[in-house]
Design an enzyme around this catalytic site. Structure first.
Site, short mmCIF file in Angstrom:
data_model
loop_
_atom_site.label_atom_id
_atom_site.label_comp_id
_atom_site.label_asym_id
_atom_site.label_seq_id
_atom_site.Cartn_x
_atom_site.Cartn_y
_atom_site.Cartn_z
N HIS A 161 0.83 -1.21 0.00
CA HIS A 161 0.00 0.00 0.00
C HIS A 161 0.86 1.24 0.00
CE1 HIS A 161 -0.17 1.37 4.46
NE2 HIS A 161 0.91 0.64 4.28
N CYS B 129 3.92 5.35 5.49
CA CYS B 129 4.03 4.13 6.29
C CYS B 129 5.49 3.66 6.26
CB CYS B 129 3.12 3.04 5.71
SG CYS B 129 3.18 1.48 6.63
N GLN C 237 -7.03 -2.92 9.85
CA GLN C 237 -8.24 -2.14 10.10
C GLN C 237 -9.32 -2.61 9.12
OE1 GLN C 237 -7.46 2.18 10.52
NE2 GLN C 237 -5.32 1.59 10.71
N SER D 277 -5.88 5.52 9.96
CA SER D 277 -4.46 5.83 9.72
C SER D 277 -4.27 6.91 8.66
CB SER D 277 -3.71 4.58 9.29
OG SER D 277 -3.72 3.63 10.32
N HIS E 34 -5.30 5.38 1.75
CA HIS E 34 -4.45 4.32 1.18
C HIS E 34 -4.82 4.04 -0.26
CE1 HIS E 34 -3.73 2.69 5.39
NE2 HIS E 34 -4.93 3.22 5.55
#
Length: 176
Positions: A72, A126, A144, A167, A170
């Site tokens: 991702h 990330c 998640q 977060s 994505h």
């Protein structure tokens, strides 16, 4: 500040347990996953791409039962669960600005100009950026909910549209 862009006494080290780089202050004996305050993030991005990026080869291992493998690219914003990353010690962009950024990344990938893995190495918020965004194998309940649902709905080689989680935003590519 050296060519890494880190403040004095800070260095990049490599975690054997997570197989990822982290930041260590030798004089204070403290470590952290995000760059310390005072880091020149542009210098750090270049340094990390040159010295700490994963090879483009993905390991050829058998797929664990019930698990998939995905990569991702994450763009965080100030309302993200943890608004900091290896790229920026404090993320201040709005969710709308993050959406504009990730939509731009999506267009570059869809046009064939760059792969998600290539772009993740320099643009993802990330720590998986060092591994071309590769999150390894994961099963249901490991990620998640929104991320998991989008990833499991993809076929290998397919990329999602923008997926929103706590977060951040994505783009997900299913690898296996």
């Amino acid at each position: 500040m050296d060519d890494s862009g880190l403040p004095p006494n800070w260095e990049v080290r490599h975690s054997n347990s997570k197989n990822l780089p982290y930041y260590f202050n030798a004089s204070e004996k403290v470590s952290r996953w995000e760059p310390p305050i005072g880091t020149d993030t542009e210098k750090l991005k270049k340094y990390m791409a040159a010295h700490h990026s994963a090879s483009s080869q993905l390991p050829a291992a058998g797929r664990p039962e019930g698990k998939i493998r995905a990569a991702h690219l994450l763009v965080k914003h100030r309302d993200s669960r943890r608004p900091a990353s290896w790229r920026e010690s404090e993320i201040t962009r709005t969710k709308e600005e993050a959406m504009t950024i990730i939509k731009g990344h999506e267009q570059k990938i869809k046009s064939g100009a760059v792969t998600l893995g290539e772009l993740a190495m320099s643009e993802s918020d990330c720590s998986s950026a060092r591994k071309r965004g590769d999150l390894g194998y994961f099963g249901k309940g490991d990620m998640q909910k929104e991320f998991e649902e989008a990833a499991f709905a993809l076929q290998p080689g397919q990329m999602s549209g923008v997926v929103e989680t706590a977060s951040g935003l994505h783009l997900i590519e299913r690898l296996v």
